[in-house]
Design an enzyme around this catalytic site. Structure first.
Site, PDB file in Angstrom:
ATOM      1  N   PRO A 236      -2.651 104.240  33.325  1.00 33.89           N
ATOM      2  CG  PRO A 236      -0.267 102.877  32.237  1.00 33.89           C
ATOM      3  CD  PRO A 236      -0.547 103.297  33.768  1.00 33.89           C
ATOM      4  N   GLY A 239      -8.496 107.383  31.843  1.00 38.53           N
ATOM      5  CA  GLY A 239      -9.022 107.786  31.172  1.00 38.53           C
ATOM      6  C   GLY A 239      -8.601 109.701  31.361  1.00 38.53           C
ATOM      7  CE  LYS A 240      -2.843 108.647  31.756  1.00 37.69           C
ATOM      8  NZ  LYS A 240      -2.927 107.970  31.966  1.00 37.69           N
ATOM      9  CG  HIS A 457       0.179  75.492  45.379  1.00 42.50           C
ATOM     10  ND1 HIS A 457       2.108  75.249  46.066  1.00 42.50           N
ATOM     11  CD2 HIS A 457       0.243  76.357  45.223  1.00 42.50           C
ATOM     12  CE1 HIS A 457       2.673  76.812  45.923  1.00 42.50           C
ATOM     13  NE2 HIS A 457       1.210  77.653  45.416  1.00 42.50           N
ATOM     14  CD  GLU A 458      -3.198  77.097  43.500  1.00 41.02           C
ATOM     15  OE1 GLU A 458      -4.059  79.086  43.795  1.00 41.02           O
ATOM     16  OE2 GLU A 458      -2.016  77.405  43.143  1.00 41.02           O
ATOM     17  CG  HIS A 461      -1.600  79.749  48.009  1.00 45.15           C
ATOM     18  ND1 HIS A 461      -0.877  80.564  48.153  1.00 45.15           N
ATOM     19  CD2 HIS A 461      -1.539  79.953  46.886  1.00 45.15           C
ATOM     20  CE1 HIS A 461      -0.198  80.061  47.503  1.00 45.15           C
ATOM     21  NE2 HIS A 461       0.021  79.501  46.851  1.00 45.15           N
TER      22      HIS A 461
END
Length: 653
Positions: A236, A239-240, A457-458, A461
């Site tokens: 989706p 640009g169809k 926590h971040e 990561h």
């Protein structure tokens, strides 16, 4: 002047005759009613009361009294007394003929008793008669008006339904007519291929169809035939539909545009009727192009609509479409374009050559195409002159054309919200963050303990993704809540076509770095890693069951690209294989988790510094990680490769 069929000369009136309108009839009836009421109002009896009539009886001026419908009384004066009353000022306009006065009697029994006593008292003889009289207008209104109202409402409903069904003659009987929009020389489309950025390969194939319509002899001389149809397939927002609009703007032939859902109706047989009518109109204007948007609404594979009978309306519509596109009858000069983002569920008969000869993939734009799309959407924006458009293209990997348009609009709104005179780089970065992560929620109540957990926590990561060579490069980390997330880390993935096992393993370790950091620093884990666990589980099962990256399972893939397995209730493998897949997927996740723990343990000091910096600033960028951990291994290797290439070039020279 013009000649008729008998060669007689008859005058040509030129202008069109006025169409008959039902409102003319209503206007005529209203005029007649008003005229009748005005004409009949010249000799109207004057209203009075019983006391005045008593006086007239006493004087002997009353000839007779008529009781009408037991409600009112009409008083007739003696002929020789009328002129005397008419000369009086209070009785001016008294009628010469008929009743001169009228009054309401109230109760009939009381009036008769009082009337007889009055005659006895004044010794007069006035005849009293009773008359039952019906009003013609009242009878007419009560008898005919309801039918007039019913007919009027019916005409109004029919006209409303006619307008709702697309106009034209016939009203509701036009329900089987196609609702396609027709674009021809009288209704041009302003969009051309120049307005469609990127999609170079798709435009080449589409432009060939347009060129065939413009210059058919160039192909026919070599024996080539025009393609009967082309199917635009892609995610989706790529640009169809925009590409189809460009075809309508470029081609000098009629263009019919309709959505797949326009064929579907609650009435049986309407969809097939609309397909027939659409192609009938197209054949009349051939050569032409028919564009069906979202064709999966009617093109779904037959026999797989669970809960429907074999006489499903959608299947009947598809059968008629298959016949019209390539059936027993000829259909020369009609090219069918269609668009869908679910080509895997379309019927095989619809996809075969002869119906859709070409399947054009409209993929997500790459770096160069994103830069071109940004150029299109930035034309009407007031920008900072120093804005680097290539930088914006690099910051939006995986974005579709619709996403890029949304980024440009969001950036303009953010700049206006901050009372800026022009849109700057920071506004675009904020817009990208808004679209990817959601709206900032700085007012969300978070306790200090929760905030510290989110920060570590971040930081976990960020640390693992920075240290491991094949993990996605990090852009920034934040602990400001956005959308449903309490914290987020932004990455800039490489735009690669294939992914190796090592890259997938590094990404899994990076995803699990947040939970590993919680376990290592606090000795307990939280529910904050829900999204991380979901992603890593799906990736592990994909590696084992789809990509053949398990040594125990081997080079087997149970992936079904045709989508047929969605309709079956059984797995394409045995229970034993299912257990082995579960075991292998769990082993991959456990290995990635242990690898994340080992990486964080080896860089614990940097992890702590990073987490505390996050608690202080709430947002940190790649430059901060480079100060703590140094440059990433991947970047160092690239720099070394560049130096080797440069030295090699110098030696060669």
């Amino acid at each position: 002047m013009k000649l008729n069929s008998n060669n007689n000369i008859s005058p040509n009136l030129g202008g069109k005759r006025p169409r008959f309108n039902i409102y003319w009839v209503w206007a005529l009836i209203a005029v007649l009613l008003v005229g009748w009421s005005l004409m009949g109002s010249s000799d109207v009896a004057q209203k009075t009361n019983w006391d005045n009539v008593k006086v007239m009886i006493e004087k002997g001026d009353v000839q007779k009294i008529d009781i009408i419908n037991k409600e009112s009384a009409e008083v007739f004066l003696k002929p020789d007394k009328v002129d005397a009353y008419a000369e009086q000022k209070e009785y001016k306009g008294l009628p010469k003929q008929g009743p001169q006065f009228v009054f309401n009697i109230g109760s009939l029994d009381y009036f008769q008793s009082d009337f007889e006593s009055t005659l006895t008292q004044y010794k007069q003889n006035v005849p009293l008669s009773f008359e039952s009289r019906r009003n013609m207008w009242t009878d007419l209104l009560t008898g005919i008006l309801p039918w007039i109202l019913i007919i009027g409402v019916w005409i109004f409903i029919m006209r409303s339904m006619s307008r709702g069904q697309g106009g034209g003659q016939g009203g509701i009987f036009n329900v089987g007519k196609a609702k396609a929009q027709v674009f021809d020389k009288d209704s041009s489309v302003n969009i051309t291929f120049k307005d469609v950025a990127g999609l170079e390969e798709a435009k080449v194939e589409i432009m060939e169809i347009v060129d065939f319509l413009k210059n058919p002899n160039k192909y026919k001389e070599l024996g080539g035939k025009i393609p009967k149809g082309a199917l635009l397939v892609g995610p989706p927002g790529t640009g169809k539909t925009m590409l189809a609009k460009a075809v309508a703007g470029e081609a000098n032939v009629p263009f019919f545009s309709i959505s797949g859902s326009d064929f579907v109706e609650m009435f049986v047989g309407v969809g097939a009727s609309r397909v027939r009518d659409l192609f009938r109109q197209a054949k009349e204007k051939a050569p032409c192009i028919v564009f069906i948007d979202e064709i999966d609404a009617i093109g779904r594979a037959r026999g797989k609509n669970v809960g429907f009978s074999s006489n499903d309306e959608r299947e009947n519509t598809l059968n008629q479409l298959l016949t019209e596109m390539d059936g027993f009858g000829t259909n020369a000069g009609v090219i069918v374009l269609a668009a869908t983002n679910r080509a895997d569920i379309l019927d095989k008969a619809l996809m075969r050559a002869g119906r859709f000869d070409r399947q054009i993939n409209v993929e997500l734009p790459d770096l160069k195409e994103r830069a071109e799309i940004f150029d299109v959407h930035l034309k009407n924006l007031k920008l900072d002159p120093n804005l680097d458009r290539e930088f914006l293209a690099k910051q939006t990997p995986g974005f579709s054309g619709a996403d890029i348009a949304n980024v440009c609009n969001e950036a303009a709104l953010i700049a206006a919200r901050n009372n800026k005179k022009q849109i700057e780089k920071d506004d675009f970065l904020s817009a990208i963050d808004r679209i990817v992560g959601g709206l900032e929620r700085r007012n969300k109540i978070i306790t200090p303990t929760e905030k510290r957990t989110i920060a570590y926590h971040e930081a976990g990561h960020a640390t693992v993704s920075w240290v491991l060579e094949h993990a996605n490069p990090l852009i920034k980390v934040t602990i400001i809540p956005r959308g449903k997330a309490l914290g987020a880390a932004w990455y800039l993935p490489e735009e690669r076509q294939i992914t190796t096992k090592e890259q997938l393993l590094d990404e899994m370790a990076s995803i699990l770095g947040g939970r590993a950091s919680e376990q290592m620093n606090f000795g307990k884990v939280s529910t904050g890693a829900l999204n991380d666990l979901e992603r890593v589980t799906k990736q592990a099962y994909a590696m084992v069951a789809y990509y053949g990256m398990s040594d125990h399972i081997g080079n087997l893939s149970f992936y079904d690209s045709s989508g047929q397995s969605d309709m079956t209730l059984t797995k394409p493998y045995s229970e034993r294989t299912a257990q082995e897949i579960d075991t292998e997927a769990k082993a991959l996740v456990d290995s990635a988790y242990q690898r994340a723990l080992d990486t964080l343990q080896a860089h614990r000091e940097g992890l702590t510094r990073l987490a505390e910096l996050l608690l202080e600033r709430e947002v940190i960028f790649a430059e901060d990680l480079e100060k703590i951990f140094g440059k990433r291994k991947g970047e160092l290797r690239k720099e070394m490769e560049i130096e080797v290439d440069e030295s090699f070039d110098e030696t060669e020279q």
